[in-house]
Scaffold this motif. Sequence first.
Motif, PDB file in Angstrom:
ATOM      1  N   VAL A 275       0.853  -1.194   0.000  1.00 58.27           N
ATOM      2  CA  VAL A 275       0.000   0.000   0.000  1.00 58.27           C
ATOM      3  C   VAL A 275       0.888   1.244   0.000  1.00 58.27           C
ATOM      4  O   VAL A 275       1.866   1.312   0.750  1.00 58.27           O
ATOM      5  CB  VAL A 275      -0.923   0.021   1.239  1.00 58.27           C
ATOM      6  N   LEU A 276       0.541   2.190  -0.854  1.00 59.54           N
ATOM      7  CA  LEU A 276       1.224   3.481  -0.820  1.00 59.54           C
ATOM      8  C   LEU A 276       0.484   4.364   0.180  1.00 59.54           C
ATOM      9  O   LEU A 276      -0.675   4.717  -0.050  1.00 59.54           O
ATOM     10  CB  LEU A 276       1.208   4.142  -2.206  1.00 59.54           C
ATOM     11  N   ASP A 277       1.135   4.682   1.310  1.00 57.98           N
ATOM     12  CA  ASP A 277       0.530   5.628   2.265  1.00 57.98           C
ATOM     13  C   ASP A 277       0.774   7.004   1.652  1.00 57.98           C
ATOM     14  O   ASP A 277       1.778   7.672   1.921  1.00 57.98           O
ATOM     15  CB  ASP A 277       1.167   5.497   3.649  1.00 57.98           C
ATOM     16  N   LEU A 278      -0.158   7.431   0.797  1.00 62.47           N
ATOM     17  CA  LEU A 278       0.109   8.426  -0.243  1.00 62.47           C
ATOM     18  C   LEU A 278       0.364   9.838   0.277  1.00 62.47           C
ATOM     19  O   LEU A 278       1.073  10.609  -0.334  1.00 62.47           O
ATOM     20  CB  LEU A 278      -1.065   8.440  -1.234  1.00 62.47           C
ATOM     21  N   ILE A 298       4.482   1.717   1.849  1.00 60.41           N
ATOM     22  CA  ILE A 298       5.556   2.657   1.528  1.00 60.41           C
ATOM     23  C   ILE A 298       5.136   4.033   2.030  1.00 60.41           C
ATOM     24  O   ILE A 298       4.028   4.496   1.725  1.00 60.41           O
ATOM     25  CB  ILE A 298       5.843   2.675   0.010  1.00 60.41           C
ATOM     26  N   TRP A 299       6.005   4.671   2.814  1.00 61.40           N
ATOM     27  CA  TRP A 299       5.736   6.011   3.367  1.00 61.40           C
ATOM     28  C   TRP A 299       5.988   7.026   2.250  1.00 61.40           C
ATOM     29  O   TRP A 299       7.112   7.198   1.793  1.00 61.40           O
ATOM     30  CB  TRP A 299       6.663   6.270   4.550  1.00 61.40           C
ATOM     31  N   CYS A 300       4.928   7.688   1.802  1.00 62.86           N
ATOM     32  CA  CYS A 300       5.040   8.570   0.641  1.00 62.86           C
ATOM     33  C   CYS A 300       4.813  10.035   0.985  1.00 62.86           C
ATOM     34  O   CYS A 300       3.961  10.367   1.805  1.00 62.86           O
ATOM     35  CB  CYS A 300       4.014   8.174  -0.426  1.00 62.86           C
ATOM     36  N   ALA A 324       9.834   7.836  12.154  1.00 61.58           N
ATOM     37  CA  ALA A 324       8.779   7.502  13.123  1.00 61.58           C
ATOM     38  C   ALA A 324       7.977   6.292  12.635  1.00 61.58           C
ATOM     39  O   ALA A 324       7.596   5.411  13.416  1.00 61.58           O
ATOM     40  CB  ALA A 324       7.858   8.707  13.322  1.00 61.58           C
ATOM     41  N   ALA A 325       7.727   6.229  11.328  1.00 65.49           N
ATOM     42  CA  ALA A 325       6.942   5.117  10.770  1.00 65.49           C
ATOM     43  C   ALA A 325       7.683   3.792  10.902  1.00 65.49           C
ATOM     44  O   ALA A 325       7.080   2.750  11.154  1.00 65.49           O
ATOM     45  CB  ALA A 325       6.621   5.397   9.297  1.00 65.49           C
ATOM     46  N   ARG A 326       9.012   3.836  10.755  1.00 64.99           N
ATOM     47  CA  ARG A 326       9.810   2.608  10.911  1.00 64.99           C
ATOM     48  C   ARG A 326       9.786   2.110  12.355  1.00 64.99           C
ATOM     49  O   ARG A 326       9.828   0.909  12.601  1.00 64.99           O
ATOM     50  CB  ARG A 326      11.262   2.865  10.501  1.00 64.99           C
ATOM     51  N   GLY A 335       9.627   0.999   2.617  1.00 62.89           N
ATOM     52  CA  GLY A 335      10.346   1.977   1.813  1.00 62.89           C
ATOM     53  C   GLY A 335       9.717   3.354   1.883  1.00 62.89           C
ATOM     54  O   GLY A 335       8.754   3.587   2.629  1.00 62.89           O
ATOM     55  N   THR A 336      10.302   4.263   1.103  1.00 65.92           N
ATOM     56  CA  THR A 336       9.806   5.642   1.027  1.00 65.92           C
ATOM     57  C   THR A 336       9.434   5.943  -0.427  1.00 65.92           C
ATOM     58  O   THR A 336       9.910   5.270  -1.350  1.00 65.92           O
ATOM     59  CB  THR A 336      10.880   6.637   1.482  1.00 65.92           C
ATOM     60  N   GLY A 337       8.618   6.989  -0.611  1.00 67.86           N
ATOM     61  CA  GLY A 337       8.190   7.310  -1.967  1.00 67.86           C
ATOM     62  C   GLY A 337       7.936   8.785  -2.178  1.00 67.86           C
ATOM     63  O   GLY A 337       7.647   9.529  -1.235  1.00 67.86           O
TER      64      GLY A 337
END
Length: 629
Positions: A275-278, A298-300, A324-326, A335-337
């Motif tokens: 899921v892209l946490d958009l 993915i933290w976006c 913080a999300a990790r 991952g990041t986006g």
Amino acid sequence: AQLRLPDPLPRLRAEIRAAAPGRYRYYQNVCAQSYSFVWWDWARWEREIDWMALSGINLAPAFAGQEAIWQRVYRNLGLNQTEIDKYFTGPAFLAWNRMGNLRRWAGPLPPAWHLKQLYLQYRIVERMRSLGMTTVLPAFAGHVPHGILRVFPRVNATRLGHWSHFDCAYSCIYLLDPEDPMFQVIGTLFLKELIKEFGTDHIYSADTFNEMTPLSSDPAYLSRVSNAVFRSMMGADPKALWLMQGWLFQHQPDFWQPAQVRALLHGVPLGRMIVLDLFAESKPVYQWTESFYGQPFIWCMLHNFGGNHGLFGTVEAINHGPFAARRFPNSTMVGTGLVPEGIEQNDMVYELMNELGWRQEPLDLPSWVTRYAERRYGALNAAAGSAWRLLLRSVYNCTGVCVNHNRSPLVRRPSLRMDTELWYNASDVYEAWRLLLSAGAELGSSPTFLYDLVDVTRQAAQQLVSDYYLSIRQAFQSHALPELLTAGGVLVYDLLPELDRLLSSHSLFLLGRWLENARAMATSDREAEQYELNARNQVTLWGPSGNILDYANKQLGGLVLDYYSVRWSLFVSVLVESLNSGRPFHQDQFNQAVFQVERGFIYNKKRYSAVPAGDTMEISRKLFLKYYP
């Protein structure tokens, strides 16, 4: 691109190694395919993919050419060309056709469009894969053209509601029931055809309920839908992973309660969906869904809506958010986006986010941005460094829930109730403007410097427009005709034309570039006209009747003078007329009159130059001497 490198290159004492903390660095937003990439040729795509590689991006969509494959599938299923033409939108609106929001508007797609996009897609996937990136291909989300109901009269499909401010003439698309056998037939047929054409890296994108309310909130129904989408992927590729935008959860939180979110996510086996946490920098979803109930995410950073110009950033949120999300209990972050709706604005924010994808802890931002200025211009300059530190603490440091739609009166339809609020201290931008101008003697030959000078001057001018608007409104409400004429006159006859001159001095701020790129995609005069109307409509009315008016506003040379400025001119003259005649100002009457102006711009047939004119430094300095507060 800043390639003023030291000669000789600095020697390394030892090997430098860096390990990214997450598996993926993702890039691209579904909407950017329309707001930014729509008219790109291969040369422009090649630059972008090279930039992605240099930035460490390793996961990205490859969406070009999918309509050609869909057309093939629809024809094989028995639809005729008329039915297909009534479904696809024009090129500038395909992002929303693909998500089941919109149909037919600004279409149809000419045959040559399909051929050119297929050709691009072959090159895009080849280049991305050659650089070690994982490509994400489109999959079937459940939306079908009306023609499917003619060919298969017993199919179980339901019409979704209208999207945004469009009525059913252009929206209300049919969604197949997840239990209907045709769901698997169509979904698997499409994906097999796509894989046969382009190969696969086994990750697929599909968004069934983007800004669309599902037909039922029953968790069992929602699980059936996501399960059907995933099974149709598996039918073509047993190794399939589903990449889904998480926008819907924060866009309609009243509908997507925990039970509904869990049901949709758990319709797919754990680990087979990402899921892209958009919009994680402002409205993270992982925090209230127990890390997406076990599905990887993915933290976006979304950052930009509609490709609007306007200096903006949430640097503190992105500097701390991913870390913080990790650390979140049982975090499933992978991952990041970067997921802006439109690009070619606010480079610094994207460079920062890309760097954070490789960091184990937050950066010291003031020292980072000072080094950024040096890297960006290829030279150390104290004034430039100071300017960037001011911008960092002001425009780039929006805190709280920040939603970056440019609401400046400059780019909005005039009224007596316009929003002029800023999240920062305007004087910081004026001072950064002064500092950049003072660095001009030393840095004036740097293309990146000239771009930033235009951008910061443009931001200062945008702030000044708000000041003149407030003077106009105050004068009108106080029945002070001389003051109204003065403020209105300066705005319409000097400030806006000067801003247009500034923008016209730089190739990246030209309306002509956007329109000529659209025309260049055409293979006939008729196509060129259609593509140009697509391009003009998207940045202004966004629909036949201003349905999403000015959502994709841009500050471009040509657009400021012949669209925004003409609106302001009409507004000021209507206010003057109102004071002269003693008749009250009626917004609805003004809206009807100004709509003719807006529509007139789309059909004015004027050709705008794609070549810049004028000296950027000189124009910025002239504006500064006249308007610096």
